[in-house]
Design a protein around this motif. Structure first.
Motif, mmCIF file in Angstrom:
data_model
loop_
_atom_site.group_PDB
_atom_site.id
_atom_site.type_symbol
_atom_site.label_atom_id
_atom_site.label_comp_id
_atom_site.label_asym_id
_atom_site.label_seq_id
_atom_site.Cartn_x
_atom_site.Cartn_y
_atom_site.Cartn_z
ATOM 1 N N GLY A 192 -6.378 2.814 -7.325
ATOM 2 C CA GLY A 192 -6.076 4.304 -7.208
ATOM 3 C C GLY A 192 -7.122 5.281 -7.129
ATOM 4 O O GLY A 192 -7.176 6.377 -6.668
ATOM 5 N N TYR A 193 -8.624 4.972 -8.334
ATOM 6 C CA TYR A 193 -9.789 5.606 -7.815
ATOM 7 C C TYR A 193 -10.317 5.970 -6.571
ATOM 8 O O TYR A 193 -10.649 6.474 -5.749
ATOM 9 C CB TYR A 193 -11.064 5.372 -9.105
ATOM 10 N N ALA A 194 -10.087 4.284 -6.172
ATOM 11 C CA ALA A 194 -11.020 4.024 -4.876
ATOM 12 C C ALA A 194 -9.164 4.730 -3.458
ATOM 13 O O ALA A 194 -10.435 4.952 -2.028
ATOM 14 C CB ALA A 194 -10.679 2.881 -3.948
ATOM 15 N N SER A 195 -8.896 4.948 -3.681
ATOM 16 C CA SER A 195 -7.683 5.646 -2.328
ATOM 17 C C SER A 195 -7.996 6.901 -2.522
ATOM 18 O O SER A 195 -7.272 7.334 -1.782
ATOM 19 C CB SER A 195 -6.447 5.311 -2.874
ATOM 20 N N GLY A 196 -8.252 7.649 -3.840
ATOM 21 C CA GLY A 196 -8.382 9.090 -4.209
ATOM 22 C C GLY A 196 -7.235 9.508 -4.611
ATOM 23 O O GLY A 196 -7.832 10.807 -5.042
ATOM 24 N N THR A 197 -5.984 8.329 -4.389
ATOM 25 C CA THR A 197 -4.992 9.213 -5.413
ATOM 26 C C THR A 197 -4.917 9.757 -6.939
ATOM 27 O O THR A 197 -3.801 10.237 -7.198
ATOM 28 C CB THR A 197 -3.402 8.332 -5.308
ATOM 29 N N VAL A 198 -5.729 8.610 -7.570
ATOM 30 C CA VAL A 198 -5.990 8.636 -9.432
ATOM 31 C C VAL A 198 -7.731 9.764 -9.401
ATOM 32 O O VAL A 198 -8.603 9.107 -8.424
ATOM 33 C CB VAL A 198 -5.686 7.493 -9.739
ATOM 34 N N SER A 199 -6.765 10.924 -10.040
ATOM 35 C CA SER A 199 -8.484 11.384 -10.338
ATOM 36 C C SER A 199 -9.443 10.621 -11.733
ATOM 37 O O SER A 199 -8.321 10.433 -12.505
ATOM 38 C CB SER A 199 -8.360 12.900 -10.956
ATOM 39 N N ARG A 200 -10.554 10.882 -11.605
ATOM 40 C CA ARG A 200 -10.968 10.092 -12.658
ATOM 41 C C ARG A 200 -11.039 10.802 -14.090
ATOM 42 O O ARG A 200 -11.371 10.540 -15.744
ATOM 43 C CB ARG A 200 -12.467 9.684 -12.455
ATOM 44 N N ASP A 201 -10.444 11.637 -14.119
ATOM 45 C CA ASP A 201 -10.369 12.871 -14.967
ATOM 46 C C ASP A 201 -8.793 12.673 -15.673
ATOM 47 O O ASP A 201 -8.769 13.385 -16.734
ATOM 48 C CB ASP A 201 -10.083 14.333 -14.195
ATOM 49 N N ASN A 202 -7.824 11.571 -14.760
ATOM 50 C CA ASN A 202 -6.854 11.529 -15.940
ATOM 51 C C ASN A 202 -7.210 10.559 -17.146
ATOM 52 O O ASN A 202 -7.165 9.972 -16.843
ATOM 53 C CB ASN A 202 -6.492 10.859 -14.628
ATOM 54 N N LEU A 203 -6.768 11.397 -17.918
ATOM 55 C CA LEU A 203 -7.437 10.860 -19.667
ATOM 56 C C LEU A 203 -6.732 9.390 -19.919
ATOM 57 O O LEU A 203 -7.012 8.575 -20.519
ATOM 58 C CB LEU A 203 -7.276 11.761 -21.045
ATOM 59 N N GLU A 207 0.846 -1.509 0.197
ATOM 60 C CA GLU A 207 -0.099 -0.177 0.157
ATOM 61 C C GLU A 207 0.438 1.698 -0.192
ATOM 62 O O GLU A 207 0.860 2.479 0.202
ATOM 63 C CB GLU A 207 -1.116 0.192 1.228
ATOM 64 N N ALA A 208 2.420 1.290 -0.223
ATOM 65 C CA ALA A 208 2.752 2.508 -0.319
ATOM 66 C C ALA A 208 2.656 3.153 -1.926
ATOM 67 O O ALA A 208 3.257 3.904 -2.663
ATOM 68 C CB ALA A 208 4.726 1.589 -0.906
ATOM 69 N N MET A 209 1.144 2.748 -3.028
ATOM 70 C CA MET A 209 1.402 3.880 -4.607
ATOM 71 C C MET A 209 0.641 5.201 -3.614
ATOM 72 O O MET A 209 -0.032 5.204 -3.701
ATOM 73 C CB MET A 209 0.449 3.001 -4.956
ATOM 74 N N GLY A 210 1.653 6.041 -3.672
ATOM 75 C CA GLY A 210 1.391 7.604 -2.768
ATOM 76 C C GLY A 210 1.418 8.308 -3.937
ATOM 77 O O GLY A 210 0.785 9.223 -3.424
ATOM 78 N N ASP A 211 1.482 8.482 -5.366
ATOM 79 C CA ASP A 211 1.677 8.694 -6.374
ATOM 80 C C ASP A 211 0.795 9.073 -7.361
ATOM 81 O O ASP A 211 0.303 7.280 -7.607
ATOM 82 C CB ASP A 211 3.050 9.488 -7.211
ATOM 83 N N VAL A 212 -0.007 9.665 -8.080
ATOM 84 C CA VAL A 212 -0.200 9.106 -9.345
ATOM 85 C C VAL A 212 0.515 8.783 -10.385
ATOM 86 O O VAL A 212 0.175 8.042 -11.159
ATOM 87 C CB VAL A 212 -1.123 10.555 -10.491
ATOM 88 N N SER A 213 1.559 9.017 -10.638
ATOM 89 C CA SER A 213 2.938 8.642 -11.526
ATOM 90 C C SER A 213 2.868 7.793 -11.161
ATOM 91 O O SER A 213 3.140 6.122 -11.978
ATOM 92 C CB SER A 213 4.396 9.394 -11.266
ATOM 93 N N ASP A 214 2.745 6.599 -10.133
ATOM 94 C CA ASP A 214 3.097 5.358 -9.651
ATOM 95 C C ASP A 214 1.881 4.538 -10.755
ATOM 96 O O ASP A 214 2.545 3.434 -10.810
ATOM 97 C CB ASP A 214 3.510 5.681 -7.924
ATOM 98 N N TYR A 215 0.294 4.870 -10.532
ATOM 99 C CA TYR A 215 -0.402 4.193 -11.800
ATOM 100 C C TYR A 215 -0.187 3.791 -12.590
ATOM 101 O O TYR A 215 -0.247 3.097 -13.736
ATOM 102 C CB TYR A 215 -1.380 4.794 -11.163
ATOM 103 N N GLU A 216 0.809 5.835 -13.091
ATOM 104 C CA GLU A 216 0.778 5.396 -14.432
ATOM 105 C C GLU A 216 1.636 4.559 -15.169
ATOM 106 O O GLU A 216 1.876 4.232 -16.313
ATOM 107 C CB GLU A 216 1.026 6.877 -14.833
ATOM 108 N N TYR A 217 3.199 4.597 -14.291
ATOM 109 C CA TYR A 217 4.121 3.335 -14.106
ATOM 110 C C TYR A 217 3.182 1.833 -14.460
ATOM 111 O O TYR A 217 4.438 1.683 -15.263
ATOM 112 C CB TYR A 217 5.757 4.057 -13.843
ATOM 113 N N TYR A 218 2.544 2.002 -13.688
ATOM 114 C CA TYR A 218 2.623 0.671 -13.374
ATOM 115 C C TYR A 218 1.673 -0.034 -15.065
ATOM 116 O O TYR A 218 1.901 -0.942 -15.261
ATOM 117 C CB TYR A 218 1.316 0.793 -12.507
#
Length: 446
Positions: A311-322, A280-291
């Motif tokens: 990412g959506y559920a944690s609030g780290t990722v915005s649904r506006d991230n295209l 549970e150390a995915m703390g930045d939106v870039s982590d999700y993008e790299y993944y």
């Protein structure tokens, strides 16, 4: 002739030394009175009262008495006594002479704020072997302070180690403080490797004794190793740190340190971020993008969908991230057909004539669908085939085994990983330890 009596006999000499003041003093040593010494010479050797008396030459006794009188008198002129003390330093030969000389040299040096004279005095007392055993740690610590203050670092470390060996502590200074001071002494001289080696040894000693390792030790070692890019010591220190202090923030820091010191390719960053996701150390939106980029929604659609939704559920990722919303749409559209193909993929990969690409692909697919037993089977098959990317397959096999609770087998696999995946493997090994520890500690109900 008037006989001068000493204030205090040698046998009752107080040797308490104040610490960390720079002006600490010890009780000034005194010689037995001359008259007493003369009477002792006349007694029968078997009955002499000066048995065990200090071993002092006539030359030394003659030179010391004026110093003793000067220091025991009112308003001592320490500056005037300094040349006489320096003469004593030159002629002191026996252990007793060294102790007496060191005593007055240290005291005079303290009064004169002369660190060189203080250190010389402390060294003479220690060299004479007359310091009481219960004071050896204290005396060595003061010698360390003086030598360190004069930038005599090699000498300072010798005395510091002696104070540690003699179990010196105070209400405010513990053994751990002395050990970290030793490591800092090396770091201060830019002897980074030696400092890290010492710190690692101190950590090992604490663990062997069943004692907790202060977190600051790990943080300091990691900081120094990172700033100087000293590996693999950095990875070793980081994995011990997160094993003892497995907070989410510490896991994130350890993973990011590993990322920052390496240039990982897609498959490597994927295996590292898989670990980041588990702790549970995915703390930045870039982590999700790299993944998502490394996993590829066309290749591992379920894994991509799951990580984006997390990412959506944690609030780290915005649904506006295209980028991520398009990847989610693509992955979601492929999962049903991809899952339907799994039975055929399994059959084909199990065939005796199945090629490496097919077998490795099946292993990756089943790993991404959390079907760890099947992933284990195919990674083991792939590892027996020529041309396999050994480190990649071995690491992913270890991941599957961790999920299956086969921790010992996983650690053995991780220990054999080399190259760029080696630091990633160390972190996964720490995770295996943590998972095994959790499994071995069942929760208790209220």
């Amino acid at each position: 002739m008037t006989t001068r009596h000493p204030r205090k006999p040698l046998s009752g000499l107080a040797l308490a030394i104040a610490l960390a003041t720079g002006t600490a003093v010890v009780a000034t040593a005194v010689l037995p009175a001359e008259a007493q010494a003369q009477r002792a010479k006349k007694r029968d050797k078997k009955k002499k009262q000066d048995e065990g008396a200090p071993e002092l030459s006539d030359e030394f006794r003659k030179a010391f008495l004026p110093v003793q009188e000067g220091m025991n008198g009112e308003n001592p002129d320490y500056a005037a006594l300094k040349p006489q003390i320096e003469q004593l330093i030159q002629i002191a030969q026996s252990n007793d002479e060294k102790f007496f000389t060191g005593n007055v040299a240290y005291n005079a040096g303290a009064r004169l704020e002369d660190q060189t004279l203080q250190l010389t005095g402390m060294e003479l007392m220690l060299a004479g072997g007359k310091v009481p055993a219960d004071q050896l740690g204290r005396y060595n610590f003061i010698a360390y302070q003086l030598a360190n203050g004069m930038d005599q670092y090699d000498k300072a470390r010798r005395y510091l180690q002696a104070s540690i060996d003699n179990n010196f502590t105070t209400d405010t200074i513990g053994r751990s403080d002395l050990q970290i001071a030793m490591a800092e002494s090396y770091f201060g001289q830019n002897s980074v490797q030696q400092g890290l080696d010492y710190l690692s040894g101190a950590i090992a000693d604490k663990k062997a004794a069943g004692e907790d390792v202060p977190e600051q030790w790990y943080r300091r070692g990691i900081t120094v190793a990172y700033e100087n890019q000293v590996t693999p010591e950095l990875y070793d220190m980081a994995t011990m740190w997160i094993a003892d202090y497995p907070s989410t923030s510490n896991w994130r820091d350890a993973i990011n340190l590993t990322r920052n010191l390496n240039t990982f390719e897609g498959g490597e960053i994927l295996d590292l971020l898989r670990l980041s996701r588990r702790v549970e150390a995915m703390g930045d939106v870039s982590d999700y993008e790299y993944y998502v980029e490394a996993a590829d929604p066309r290749r591992l659609p379920k894994e991509v969908r799951d990580v984006i939704e997390e990412g959506y559920a944690s609030g780290t990722v915005s649904r506006d991230n295209l980028y991520l919303s398009e990847a989610l749409e693509l992955a979601s559209g492929r999962i049903e057909s991809d899952r339907a193909d799994l039975p055929a993929l399994e059959t084909d990969a199990m065939a005796a004539d199945a090629g490496l690409r097919l077998v490795a692909g099946a292993a990756d697919a089943f790993l991404s669908y959390d079907q760890y037993a099947k992933a284990e089977t195919f990674y083991e098959k792939a590892l027996a085939m020529p041309g396999v990317e050994k480190n990649e397959a071995q690491l992913r096999l270890a991941i599957a085994k961790i999920e299956l609770g086969k921790y010992d087998e996983a650690r053995e696999l991780l220990a054999g990983i080399e190259g760029k995946r080696a630091p990633i493997a160390k972190l996964w090994a720490a995770y295996a330890d943590a998972e095994q520890g959790s499994a071995a500690s069942p929760m208790t109900g209220g």
